[in-house]
Design a protein around this motif. Structure first.
Motif, PDB file in Angstrom:
ATOM      1  N   PHE A  11     -38.830  -5.349 -14.589  1.00  0.00           N
ATOM      2  CA  PHE A  11     -37.610  -4.814 -13.983  1.00  0.00           C
ATOM      3  C   PHE A  11     -36.464  -5.826 -14.047  1.00  0.00           C
ATOM      4  O   PHE A  11     -35.305  -5.445 -14.262  1.00  0.00           O
ATOM      5  N   THR A  12     -36.797  -7.104 -13.864  1.00  0.00           N
ATOM      6  CA  THR A  12     -35.770  -8.140 -13.866  1.00  0.00           C
ATOM      7  C   THR A  12     -35.192  -8.362 -15.264  1.00  0.00           C
ATOM      8  O   THR A  12     -33.995  -8.590 -15.422  1.00  0.00           O
ATOM      9  N   VAL A  13     -36.029  -8.238 -16.283  1.00  0.00           N
ATOM     10  CA  VAL A  13     -35.596  -8.467 -17.663  1.00  0.00           C
ATOM     11  C   VAL A  13     -34.889  -7.247 -18.260  1.00  0.00           C
ATOM     12  O   VAL A  13     -33.990  -7.394 -19.094  1.00  0.00           O
ATOM     13  N   LEU A  14     -35.257  -6.048 -17.832  1.00  0.00           N
ATOM     14  CA  LEU A  14     -34.737  -4.820 -18.446  1.00  0.00           C
ATOM     15  C   LEU A  14     -33.218  -4.802 -18.647  1.00  0.00           C
ATOM     16  O   LEU A  14     -32.757  -4.515 -19.762  1.00  0.00           O
ATOM     17  N   PRO A  15     -32.388  -5.102 -17.644  1.00  0.00           N
ATOM     18  CA  PRO A  15     -30.939  -5.036 -17.869  1.00  0.00           C
ATOM     19  C   PRO A  15     -30.454  -5.969 -18.984  1.00  0.00           C
ATOM     20  O   PRO A  15     -29.490  -5.670 -19.679  1.00  0.00           O
ATOM     21  N   HIS A  16     -31.161  -7.093 -19.169  1.00  0.00           N
ATOM     22  CA  HIS A  16     -30.775  -8.054 -20.200  1.00  0.00           C
ATOM     23  C   HIS A  16     -30.922  -7.469 -21.606  1.00  0.00           C
ATOM     24  O   HIS A  16     -30.215  -7.895 -22.514  1.00  0.00           O
ATOM     25  N   VAL A  17     -31.841  -6.525 -21.786  1.00  0.00           N
ATOM     26  CA  VAL A  17     -32.101  -5.949 -23.114  1.00  0.00           C
ATOM     27  C   VAL A  17     -30.837  -5.300 -23.672  1.00  0.00           C
ATOM     28  O   VAL A  17     -30.389  -5.621 -24.778  1.00  0.00           O
ATOM     29  N   GLY A  18     -30.245  -4.391 -22.900  1.00  0.00           N
ATOM     30  CA  GLY A  18     -29.024  -3.730 -23.349  1.00  0.00           C
ATOM     31  C   GLY A  18     -27.856  -4.692 -23.448  1.00  0.00           C
ATOM     32  O   GLY A  18     -27.023  -4.578 -24.355  1.00  0.00           O
ATOM     33  N   GLY A  19     -27.792  -5.636 -22.525  1.00  0.00           N
ATOM     34  CA  GLY A  19     -26.720  -6.632 -22.574  1.00  0.00           C
ATOM     35  C   GLY A  19     -26.807  -7.471 -23.832  1.00  0.00           C
ATOM     36  O   GLY A  19     -25.796  -7.722 -24.499  1.00  0.00           O
ATOM     37  N   PHE A  20     -28.017  -7.891 -24.185  1.00  0.00           N
ATOM     38  CA  PHE A  20     -28.202  -8.683 -25.403  1.00  0.00           C
ATOM     39  C   PHE A  20     -27.881  -7.856 -26.642  1.00  0.00           C
ATOM     40  O   PHE A  20     -27.184  -8.337 -27.549  1.00  0.00           O
ATOM     41  N   LEU A  21     -28.370  -6.621 -26.679  1.00  0.00           N
ATOM     42  CA  LEU A  21     -28.093  -5.767 -27.840  1.00  0.00           C
ATOM     43  C   LEU A  21     -26.599  -5.510 -27.998  1.00  0.00           C
ATOM     44  O   LEU A  21     -26.078  -5.514 -29.119  1.00  0.00           O
ATOM     45  N   GLY A  22     -25.903  -5.276 -26.877  1.00  0.00           N
ATOM     46  CA  GLY A  22     -24.454  -5.077 -26.920  1.00  0.00           C
ATOM     47  C   GLY A  22     -23.739  -6.296 -27.473  1.00  0.00           C
ATOM     48  O   GLY A  22     -22.831  -6.177 -28.303  1.00  0.00           O
ATOM     49  N   TRP A  23     -24.157  -7.474 -27.038  1.00  0.00           N
ATOM     50  CA  TRP A  23     -23.567  -8.701 -27.556  1.00  0.00           C
ATOM     51  C   TRP A  23     -23.891  -8.858 -29.039  1.00  0.00           C
ATOM     52  O   TRP A  23     -22.999  -9.142 -29.850  1.00  0.00           O
ATOM     53  N   PHE A  24     -25.161  -8.671 -29.399  1.00  0.00           N
ATOM     54  CA  PHE A  24     -25.599  -8.883 -30.774  1.00  0.00           C
ATOM     55  C   PHE A  24     -24.868  -7.951 -31.741  1.00  0.00           C
ATOM     56  O   PHE A  24     -24.400  -8.378 -32.796  1.00  0.00           O
ATOM     57  N   MET A  25     -24.746  -6.678 -31.377  1.00  0.00           N
ATOM     58  CA  MET A  25     -24.103  -5.698 -32.253  1.00  0.00           C
ATOM     59  C   MET A  25     -22.601  -5.948 -32.388  1.00  0.00           C
ATOM     60  O   MET A  25     -22.015  -5.604 -33.414  1.00  0.00           O
ATOM     61  N   ASN A  26     -21.972  -6.520 -31.383  1.00  0.00           N
ATOM     62  CA  ASN A  26     -20.517  -6.649 -31.370  1.00  0.00           C
ATOM     63  C   ASN A  26     -20.020  -8.089 -31.476  1.00  0.00           C
ATOM     64  O   ASN A  26     -18.823  -8.323 -31.393  1.00  0.00           O
ATOM     65  N   ARG A  27     -20.920  -9.043 -31.687  1.00  0.00           N
ATOM     66  CA  ARG A  27     -20.547 -10.456 -31.667  1.00  0.00           C
ATOM     67  C   ARG A  27     -19.512 -10.825 -32.725  1.00  0.00           C
ATOM     68  O   ARG A  27     -18.709 -11.721 -32.518  1.00  0.00           O
ATOM     69  N   LYS A  28     -19.487 -10.127 -33.842  1.00  0.00           N
ATOM     70  CA  LYS A  28     -18.528 -10.450 -34.911  1.00  0.00           C
ATOM     71  C   LYS A  28     -17.126  -9.929 -34.591  1.00  0.00           C
ATOM     72  O   LYS A  28     -16.151 -10.411 -35.145  1.00  0.00           O
ATOM     73  N   GLU A  29     -17.035  -8.933 -33.704  1.00  0.00           N
ATOM     74  CA  GLU A  29     -15.733  -8.364 -33.352  1.00  0.00           C
ATOM     75  C   GLU A  29     -14.951  -9.273 -32.405  1.00  0.00           C
ATOM     76  O   GLU A  29     -13.731  -9.169 -32.325  1.00  0.00           O
ATOM     77  N   ILE A  30     -15.629 -10.155 -31.725  1.00  0.00           N
ATOM     78  CA  ILE A  30     -14.957 -10.986 -30.731  1.00  0.00           C
ATOM     79  C   ILE A  30     -13.949 -11.931 -31.402  1.00  0.00           C
ATOM     80  O   ILE A  30     -12.763 -11.883 -31.069  1.00  0.00           O
ATOM     81  N   PRO A  31     -14.380 -12.755 -32.376  1.00  0.00           N
ATOM     82  CA  PRO A  31     -13.371 -13.627 -32.996  1.00  0.00           C
ATOM     83  C   PRO A  31     -12.374 -12.862 -33.882  1.00  0.00           C
ATOM     84  O   PRO A  31     -11.220 -13.261 -34.005  1.00  0.00           O
ATOM     85  N   VAL A  32     -12.800 -11.766 -34.471  1.00  0.00           N
ATOM     86  CA  VAL A  32     -11.944 -11.028 -35.403  1.00  0.00           C
ATOM     87  C   VAL A  32     -10.896 -10.196 -34.679  1.00  0.00           C
ATOM     88  O   VAL A  32      -9.733 -10.188 -35.060  1.00  0.00           O
ATOM     89  N   TRP A  33     -11.293  -9.504 -33.608  1.00  0.00           N
ATOM     90  CA  TRP A  33     -10.414  -8.536 -32.976  1.00  0.00           C
ATOM     91  C   TRP A  33     -10.033  -8.921 -31.551  1.00  0.00           C
ATOM     92  O   TRP A  33      -8.856  -8.989 -31.201  1.00  0.00           O
ATOM     93  N   TYR A  34     -11.028  -9.189 -30.710  1.00  0.00           N
ATOM     94  CA  TYR A  34     -10.787  -9.432 -29.289  1.00  0.00           C
ATOM     95  C   TYR A  34      -9.883 -10.637 -29.047  1.00  0.00           C
ATOM     96  O   TYR A  34      -8.981 -10.587 -28.214  1.00  0.00           O
ATOM     97  N   GLU A  35     -10.105 -11.713 -29.767  1.00  0.00           N
ATOM     98  CA  GLU A  35      -9.307 -12.932 -29.560  1.00  0.00           C
ATOM     99  C   GLU A  35      -7.833 -12.702 -29.840  1.00  0.00           C
ATOM    100  O   GLU A  35      -6.983 -13.394 -29.304  1.00  0.00           O
ATOM    101  N   LYS A  36      -7.507 -11.717 -30.676  1.00  0.00           N
ATOM    102  CA  LYS A  36      -6.114 -11.442 -31.045  1.00  0.00           C
ATOM    103  C   LYS A  36      -5.411 -10.511 -30.057  1.00  0.00           C
ATOM    104  O   LYS A  36      -4.200 -10.340 -30.126  1.00  0.00           O
TER     105      LYS A  36
END
Length: 167
Positions: A11-36
Motif C-alpha cells: 500500500f505504501t509503495v503503490l502511489p509511487h508506481v504511477g508517480g514514477f511512470l508519469g515522471w519516466f514517460m514525461n522526463r524529456k518534456e521538462i527541459p524541452v518544453w516546461y523550462e521555457k
C-alpha cells in the motif's frame, strides 16, 4: 504477521508506481518544453518536486493501508473510502501525461480541480475511520493547493498556440 508487513509495504509503495511512470514517460518534456514556460516567482525549484512527491506518496500510501486495515481489508465498508482514494490517485497519475505529454494545460487544470475535490472527499471519509490516516493527507492537500494555483498561473500566463500559428 508476515503478510501484514507485505500489505503495509504494498500500500505504501503503490502511489509511487504511477508517480514514477508519469515522471519516466514525461522526463524529456521538462527541459524541452516546461523550462521555457513562463512561471511565477513562487514556483518551486525542479529539484523539490521528486523529494516532495516521495514524501507525499509515502504518507498517502501508508494512510491508505491504515484505512484498509481498520476496515478489515476489501470489505463493503471500504468501497467508498478506498474508492475515493483510488479515484483521486488515478487523477493524480493522469496529470503529468495531460500537462507534459499532451501539453494540454486546460485538461490538466480540469484534472487537478477534480483531483482536489476527490482528495478532500477522501480525507473527510477517512477522518471518521482513522484520524491519523486523514491527517497524513494534510501535507498532500497543501501541496495540491500550491500545484493547483501553479497550474492556473501557468495556464493563464502561457496561452496555448492554435494549430497553424507561428510562435
Amino acid at each position: 504477521q508476515g503478510r501484514m508487513w507485505a500489505y503495509t509495504v504494498g500500500f505504501t509503495v503503490l502511489p509511487h508506481v504511477g508517480g514514477f511512470l508519469g515522471w519516466f514517460m514525461n522526463r524529456k518534456e521538462i527541459p524541452v518544453w516546461y523550462e521555457k514556460l513562463k512561471k511565477p516567482s513562487w514556483c518551486p525549484s525542479r529539484k523539490i518536486f521528486p523529494v516532495a512527491w516521495t514524501v507525499l506518496y509515502t504518507g498517502m500510501g501508508y494512510a491508505s493501508y491504515l484505512i484498509w486495515n481498520d476496515l478489515g481489508g476489501c470489505s463493503s465498508k471500504a468501497v467508498v473510502p478506498l474508492g475515493l482514494y483510488g479515484a483521486q490517485l488515478a487523477l493524480n497519475w493522469a496529470w503529468p501525461p495531460f500537462f507534459f505529454g499532451a501539453r494540454n494545460m486546460k485538461l490538466a487544470l480540469i484534472d487537478i480541480l477534480c483531483l482536489d475535490s476527490l482528495a478532500i472527499g477522501t480525507m473527510c471519509s477517512w477522518y471518521r475511520i482513522n484520524k491519523v490516516a486523514a491527517l497524513l493527507l494534510v501535507p498532500y492537500l497543501g501541496w495540491l493547493a500550491m500545484a493547483t494555483c501553479l497550474t492556473i498561473r501557468i495556464w493563464k500566463d502561457n496561452p496555448e498556440q492554435k494549430p497553424g500559428k507561428s510562435e
